[in-house]
Design a protein around this motif. Structure first.
Motif, PDB file in Angstrom:
ATOM      1  N   PHE A   5       0.864  -1.173   0.000  1.00 53.64           N
ATOM      2  CA  PHE A   5       0.000   0.000   0.000  1.00 53.64           C
ATOM      3  C   PHE A   5       0.898   1.219   0.000  1.00 53.64           C
ATOM      4  CE2 PHE A   5       0.736  -1.267   4.373  1.00 53.64           C
ATOM      5  CZ  PHE A   5       1.135  -0.087   4.969  1.00 53.64           C
ATOM      6  N   GLU A   6       0.326   2.395  -0.187  1.00 55.52           N
ATOM      7  CA  GLU A   6       1.084   3.648  -0.155  1.00 55.52           C
ATOM      8  C   GLU A   6       0.644   4.450   1.056  1.00 55.52           C
ATOM      9  OE1 GLU A   6       1.229   7.788  -2.666  1.00 55.52           O
ATOM     10  OE2 GLU A   6       0.965   5.936  -3.791  1.00 55.52           O
ATOM     11  N   SER A   7       1.622   5.029   1.753  1.00 57.06           N
ATOM     12  CA  SER A   7       1.265   5.850   2.900  1.00 57.06           C
ATOM     13  C   SER A   7       2.138   7.097   2.958  1.00 57.06           C
ATOM     14  CB  SER A   7       1.404   5.054   4.204  1.00 57.06           C
ATOM     15  OG  SER A   7       2.733   4.622   4.388  1.00 57.06           O
ATOM     16  N   HIS A   8       1.542   8.152   3.451  1.00 60.73           N
ATOM     17  CA  HIS A   8       2.270   9.385   3.732  1.00 60.73           C
ATOM     18  C   HIS A   8       1.573  10.068   4.903  1.00 60.73           C
ATOM     19  CE1 HIS A   8      -0.726  10.383   0.655  1.00 60.73           C
ATOM     20  NE2 HIS A   8      -0.841  11.533   1.279  1.00 60.73           N
ATOM     21  N   CYS A   9       2.369  10.795   5.666  1.00 60.43           N
ATOM     22  CA  CYS A   9       1.862  11.384   6.901  1.00 60.43           C
ATOM     23  C   CYS A   9       2.201  12.859   6.981  1.00 60.43           C
ATOM     24  CB  CYS A   9       2.469  10.667   8.112  1.00 60.43           C
ATOM     25  SG  CYS A   9       2.108   8.902   8.180  1.00 60.43           S
ATOM     26  N   SER A  10       1.418  13.562   7.760  1.00 67.16           N
ATOM     27  CA  SER A  10       1.669  14.964   8.069  1.00 67.16           C
ATOM     28  C   SER A  10       1.256  15.183   9.520  1.00 67.16           C
ATOM     29  CB  SER A  10       0.873  15.884   7.137  1.00 67.16           C
ATOM     30  OG  SER A  10      -0.513  15.789   7.432  1.00 67.16           O
ATOM     31  N   GLN A  11       1.296  16.418   9.970  1.00 67.67           N
ATOM     32  CA  GLN A  11       0.874  16.710  11.335  1.00 67.67           C
ATOM     33  C   GLN A  11      -0.608  16.427  11.548  1.00 67.67           C
ATOM     34  OE1 GLN A  11       2.112  20.753  11.935  1.00 67.67           O
ATOM     35  NE2 GLN A  11       4.197  20.150  12.475  1.00 67.67           N
ATOM     36  N   GLN A  12      -1.371  16.396  10.461  1.00 70.28           N
ATOM     37  CA  GLN A  12      -2.804  16.128  10.565  1.00 70.28           C
ATOM     38  C   GLN A  12      -3.114  14.638  10.633  1.00 70.28           C
ATOM     39  OE1 GLN A  12      -1.612  18.510   8.232  1.00 70.28           O
ATOM     40  NE2 GLN A  12      -2.026  20.011   9.828  1.00 70.28           N
ATOM     41  N   GLY A  13      -2.143  13.786  10.358  1.00 71.00           N
ATOM     42  CA  GLY A  13      -2.359  12.346  10.390  1.00 71.00           C
ATOM     43  C   GLY A  13      -1.781  11.679   9.156  1.00 71.00           C
ATOM     44  N   CYS A  14      -2.092  10.409   8.996  1.00 72.14           N
ATOM     45  CA  CYS A  14      -1.562   9.624   7.878  1.00 72.14           C
ATOM     46  C   CYS A  14      -2.674   9.233   6.928  1.00 72.14           C
ATOM     47  CB  CYS A  14      -0.873   8.366   8.397  1.00 72.14           C
ATOM     48  SG  CYS A  14       0.576   8.707   9.415  1.00 72.14           S
ATOM     49  N   ALA A  15      -2.306   9.105   5.664  1.00 73.42           N
ATOM     50  CA  ALA A  15      -3.244   8.657   4.633  1.00 73.42           C
ATOM     51  C   ALA A  15      -2.675   7.397   3.992  1.00 73.42           C
ATOM     52  CB  ALA A  15      -3.433   9.739   3.584  1.00 73.42           C
ATOM     53  N   VAL A  16      -3.566   6.471   3.681  1.00 81.19           N
ATOM     54  CA  VAL A  16      -3.171   5.199   3.082  1.00 81.19           C
ATOM     55  C   VAL A  16      -3.971   4.996   1.809  1.00 81.19           C
ATOM     56  CG1 VAL A  16      -3.169   2.696   3.389  1.00 81.19           C
ATOM     57  CG2 VAL A  16      -2.587   4.179   5.308  1.00 81.19           C
ATOM     58  N   ALA A  17      -3.285   4.606   0.745  1.00 89.57           N
ATOM     59  CA  ALA A  17      -3.942   4.248  -0.511  1.00 89.57           C
ATOM     60  C   ALA A  17      -3.627   2.785  -0.798  1.00 89.57           C
ATOM     61  CB  ALA A  17      -3.455   5.130  -1.657  1.00 89.57           C
ATOM     62  N   GLN A  18      -4.672   2.043  -1.200  1.00 93.12           N
ATOM     63  CA  GLN A  18      -4.477   0.643  -1.548  1.00 93.12           C
ATOM     64  C   GLN A  18      -4.855   0.423  -2.995  1.00 93.12           C
ATOM     65  OE1 GLN A  18      -6.696  -1.159   1.763  1.00 93.12           O
ATOM     66  NE2 GLN A  18      -4.737  -1.968   2.459  1.00 93.12           N
ATOM     67  N   SER A  19      -4.616  -0.746  -3.474  1.00 92.66           N
ATOM     68  CA  SER A  19      -4.852  -1.111  -4.870  1.00 92.66           C
ATOM     69  C   SER A  19      -6.238  -0.670  -5.304  1.00 92.66           C
ATOM     70  CB  SER A  19      -4.718  -2.628  -4.999  1.00 92.66           C
ATOM     71  OG  SER A  19      -4.250  -2.980  -6.231  1.00 92.66           O
ATOM     72  N   PRO A  20      -6.435  -0.105  -6.463  1.00 88.85           N
ATOM     73  CA  PRO A  20      -5.448   0.171  -7.511  1.00 88.85           C
ATOM     74  C   PRO A  20      -4.878   1.582  -7.438  1.00 88.85           C
ATOM     75  CG  PRO A  20      -7.612   0.549  -8.414  1.00 88.85           C
ATOM     76  CD  PRO A  20      -7.804   0.152  -6.955  1.00 88.85           C
ATOM     77  N   ASP A  21      -5.082   2.295  -6.340  1.00 89.12           N
ATOM     78  CA  ASP A  21      -4.710   3.707  -6.247  1.00 89.12           C
ATOM     79  C   ASP A  21      -3.362   3.973  -5.586  1.00 89.12           C
ATOM     80  OD1 ASP A  21      -7.135   4.470  -7.395  1.00 89.12           O
ATOM     81  OD2 ASP A  21      -8.144   4.341  -5.455  1.00 89.12           O
ATOM     82  N   PHE A  22      -2.495   2.974  -5.505  1.00 83.54           N
ATOM     83  CA  PHE A  22      -1.241   3.240  -4.828  1.00 83.54           C
ATOM     84  C   PHE A  22      -0.062   3.106  -5.781  1.00 83.54           C
ATOM     85  CE2 PHE A  22      -0.960  -1.314  -4.597  1.00 83.54           C
ATOM     86  CZ  PHE A  22       0.370  -1.623  -4.386  1.00 83.54           C
ATOM     87  N   THR A  23       1.047   3.698  -5.387  1.00 83.21           N
ATOM     88  CA  THR A  23       2.270   3.644  -6.173  1.00 83.21           C
ATOM     89  C   THR A  23       3.101   2.452  -5.716  1.00 83.21           C
ATOM     90  OG1 THR A  23       2.310   6.054  -6.345  1.00 83.21           O
ATOM     91  CG2 THR A  23       4.373   4.901  -6.812  1.00 83.21           C
ATOM     92  N   PRO A  24       3.246   1.438  -6.578  1.00 81.33           N
ATOM     93  CA  PRO A  24       4.115   0.324  -6.202  1.00 81.33           C
ATOM     94  C   PRO A  24       5.571   0.767  -6.263  1.00 81.33           C
ATOM     95  CG  PRO A  24       3.212  -0.019  -8.391  1.00 81.33           C
ATOM     96  CD  PRO A  24       2.602   1.230  -7.861  1.00 81.33           C
ATOM     97  N   LEU A  25       6.330   0.397  -5.259  1.00 85.42           N
ATOM     98  CA  LEU A  25       7.742   0.745  -5.195  1.00 85.42           C
ATOM     99  C   LEU A  25       8.597  -0.505  -5.294  1.00 85.42           C
ATOM    100  CD1 LEU A  25       7.749   3.246  -2.180  1.00 85.42           C
ATOM    101  CD2 LEU A  25       7.788   3.802  -4.619  1.00 85.42           C
ATOM    102  N   SER A  26       9.733  -0.350  -5.907  1.00 85.31           N
ATOM    103  CA  SER A  26      10.783  -1.359  -5.881  1.00 85.31           C
ATOM    104  C   SER A  26      11.997  -0.681  -5.266  1.00 85.31           C
ATOM    105  CB  SER A  26      11.086  -1.848  -7.297  1.00 85.31           C
ATOM    106  OG  SER A  26      12.173  -2.741  -7.273  1.00 85.31           O
ATOM    107  N   VAL A  27      12.348  -1.112  -4.071  1.00 86.55           N
ATOM    108  CA  VAL A  27      13.410  -0.464  -3.318  1.00 86.55           C
ATOM    109  C   VAL A  27      14.527  -1.472  -3.092  1.00 86.55           C
ATOM    110  CG1 VAL A  27      14.004   0.675  -1.145  1.00 86.55           C
ATOM    111  CG2 VAL A  27      11.732   1.027  -2.161  1.00 86.55           C
ATOM    112  N   SER A  28      15.743  -1.069  -3.398  1.00 83.46           N
ATOM    113  CA  SER A  28      16.888  -1.909  -3.082  1.00 83.46           C
ATOM    114  C   SER A  28      17.958  -1.043  -2.438  1.00 83.46           C
ATOM    115  CB  SER A  28      17.423  -2.623  -4.326  1.00 83.46           C
ATOM    116  OG  SER A  28      17.830  -1.691  -5.297  1.00 83.46           O
ATOM    117  N   PHE A  29      18.687  -1.639  -1.523  1.00 76.66           N
ATOM    118  CA  PHE A  29      19.767  -0.938  -0.846  1.00 76.66           C
ATOM    119  C   PHE A  29      20.697  -1.975  -0.251  1.00 76.66           C
ATOM    120  CE2 PHE A  29      16.128  -1.278   1.943  1.00 76.66           C
ATOM    121  CZ  PHE A  29      16.647  -1.774   3.128  1.00 76.66           C
TER     122      PHE A  29
END
Length: 129
Positions: free
Chosen positions: A30-54
């Motif tokens: 899922f996609e999430s982002h937060c601010s001082q007002q709280g967090c928002a979550v988007a799930q399929s099909p409205d989220f940005t899939p990430l591929s993260v490697s490190f």
């Protein structure tokens, strides 16, 4: 061992300076982002899939729909959590100046990481060494 294997192994060992970086591959459900007002979550099909490697040397790649932030961050800690701070990690499209400051925190025991930058406050599920 054949006659080519030993020289190849020696070359690989020299190129790595004797230390192999532990690498991790991560993604989100899922996609999430937060601010001082709280967090928002988007799930399929409205989220940005990430591929993260490190890896534990600080190499970072965070890919979304249209490109990747790729570069090297500073490893702030390796134990008990791997913590990497990236400053102005460049975006893959040279015409766009979408560099990003980011921090990645990984719990190697659970394989759960958190990515924070200007866009995401994102938990990730990771596979690694």
């Amino acid at each position: 061992m054949n006659r080519f294997a030993l020289p190849l192994f020696g070359t690989l060992l020299l190129c790595s300076n004797g230390a192999l970086a532990a690498g991790w591959q991560c993604s989100n459900d899922f996609e999430s982002h937060c601010s001082q007002q709280g967090c928002a979550v988007a799930q399929s099909p409205d989220f940005t899939p990430l591929s993260v490697s490190f890896n534990d040397s600080g190499d970072v790649s965070v890919c979304a729909y249209s490109g990747c932030w790729q570069g090297r961050g500073v490893v702030l800690a390796r134990q008990p959590y791997l913590v990497i701070l990236g400053t102005a990690i460049p975006w893959s499209a040279p015409s766009d100046d979408n560099s990003s400051d980011m921090v990645l925190t990984l719990n190697p025991q659970t394989g759960v990481a958190v990515l924070q930058n200007e866009v995401f406050d994102q938990p990730l599920v990771c596979a690694g060494p």
